[in-house]
Design a protein around this motif. Structure first.
Motif, PDB file in Angstrom:
ATOM      1  N   ASP A 129       1.096  -1.814   0.423  1.00 57.21           N
ATOM      2  CA  ASP A 129       0.124   0.098  -0.024  1.00 57.21           C
ATOM      3  C   ASP A 129       0.563   0.774   0.175  1.00 57.21           C
ATOM      4  N   ILE A 130       1.879   0.967   0.905  1.00 55.16           N
ATOM      5  CA  ILE A 130       2.795   2.165   0.827  1.00 55.16           C
ATOM      6  C   ILE A 130       3.372   2.978  -0.274  1.00 55.16           C
ATOM      7  N   PHE A 131       3.684   1.431  -1.059  1.00 51.53           N
ATOM      8  CA  PHE A 131       4.396   1.695  -2.000  1.00 51.53           C
ATOM      9  C   PHE A 131       3.790   1.894  -3.530  1.00 51.53           C
ATOM     10  N   GLU A 132       2.468   1.432  -3.457  1.00 52.79           N
ATOM     11  CA  GLU A 132       1.222   1.952  -4.599  1.00 52.79           C
ATOM     12  C   GLU A 132       1.702   3.156  -4.357  1.00 52.79           C
ATOM     13  N   ALA A 133       0.918   4.258  -3.079  1.00 52.82           N
ATOM     14  CA  ALA A 133       1.136   5.174  -2.776  1.00 52.82           C
ATOM     15  C   ALA A 133       2.507   5.802  -3.085  1.00 52.82           C
ATOM     16  N   ILE A 134       3.713   5.497  -3.329  1.00 46.68           N
ATOM     17  CA  ILE A 134       4.375   6.770  -3.121  1.00 46.68           C
ATOM     18  C   ILE A 134       4.342   6.491  -5.165  1.00 46.68           C
ATOM     19  N   ARG A 135       4.187   5.130  -5.628  1.00 46.93           N
ATOM     20  CA  ARG A 135       4.373   5.163  -7.127  1.00 46.93           C
ATOM     21  C   ARG A 135       2.940   6.025  -7.411  1.00 46.93           C
TER      22      ARG A 135
END
Length: 217
Positions: free
Chosen positions: A170-176
Motif C-alpha cells: 500500500d505504501i509503495f502504491e501510494a508513492i508510485r
C-alpha cells in the motif's frame, strides 16, 4: 569492521548482553585492535553496543521503553521519508523498492528471522534513499539498525508477514501514485503496527526467560 559486527548482531550471532572484548574480536577477525575499537564506537552511536569504562563493550540489551521510543522516532522520520519519496523518487528508485518487496515476499515462507529482517530492511532502505536526502537517509539508517537488531531475533508468523507485506504494498502504491499525504499516513500506520508486534514479542520473550529461570531454581 562495523559492518561485519553489525551483521552478526542482526543475525543473532552476537546476543544481547554478550561481551565484545577487543583482543578476542581482533584475533577472530584477523585485524588489529584499532579497527575493532573504531567499529565499536560506531555501533555505540547506533545504539547497538554499550561501552562502559573499565568494563569494555557488550551488545546492548534492548528494553520495552527503548522499543517504544525508537519506533516513535521511526514513525516521524519514515512518515516524512514516504512523503518525500512520493514527491521525488525516480523510476529506478521505484524499481528498487519493488525488488525489495519481491525479495521480502520470498522470505515469508522459507526465510530465517535474519533473512526476513534483512529483506524488510532493504525495502525501508530503498524508500529512504528515494527521498533524495542524504541526511534523512543517514538518520534513518541509524534508527533502522536499532530495530533490525531486535527484529532479527524472531521470525514473523505467516499472518504477521502477510500483514506487513500488504502494508508495504500500500505504501509503495501510494508513492508510485505520487500521493505524498497518503504515503505518509500509511507509513506511520505501518510503523505503529510493527511497534505493537515488536512489543508483543519482547514481552513474550521476557515471560519465556522468567519461566526458564524459575525452572533452574
Amino acid at each position: 569492521m562495523a559492518r561485519v559486527l553489525r551483521s552478526e548482531i542482526f543475525a543473532g550471532k552476537l546476543r544481547a548482553g554478550e561481551a565484545l572484548p577487543e583482543r578476542a574480536l581482533a584475533a577472530r577477525l584477523r585485524v588489529s585492535r584499532t579497527p575493532v575499537r573504531e567499529a565499536l564506537f560506531i555501533l555505540q552511536s547506533e545504539g547497538l553496543v554499550e561501552l562502559v569504562p573499565n568494563r569494555g563493550a557488550s551488545v546492548r540489551r534492548i528494553t520495552a521503553d527503548d522499543l517504544t521510543e525508537i519506533y516513535s522516532i521511526r514513525g516521524l522520520l519514515e512518515g516524512h521519508a514516504a512523503e518525500l519519496a512520493a514527491e521525488r523518487c525516480s523510476e529506478e528508485q521505484l524499481d528498487a523498492m519493488e525488488d525489495a518487496q519481491i525479495r521480502l515476499r520470498r522470505m515469508v515462507s522459507r526465510g530465517s528471522a535474519a533473512d526476513q529482517a534483512a529483506a524488510d530492511l532493504a525495502f525501508h532502505t530503498a524508500l529512504s534513499e528515494a527521498t533524495g536526502s542524504p541526511l534523512l537517509t543517514s538518520l534513518l539508517s541509524q534508527v533502522l539498525a536499532f530495530t533490525v537488531s531486535f527484529r532479527a531475533n524472531y521470525r514473523y508468523p505467516e499472518a504477521r508477514s502477510q500483514t506487513a507485506l500488504a502494508e508495504h504494498q500500500d505504501i509503495f502504491e501510494a508513492i508510485r501514485s505520487r500521493d505524498a499525504a497518503l504515503a505518509g499516513r500509511l507509513m506511520r500506520a505501518h510503523v505503529e503496527s510493527s511497534c505493537r508486534f515488536a512489543l508483543e514479542q519482547f514481552h513474550a520473550g521476557d515471560q519465556e526467560e522468567t519461566a526458564t529461570d524459575a525452572a533452574l531454581l
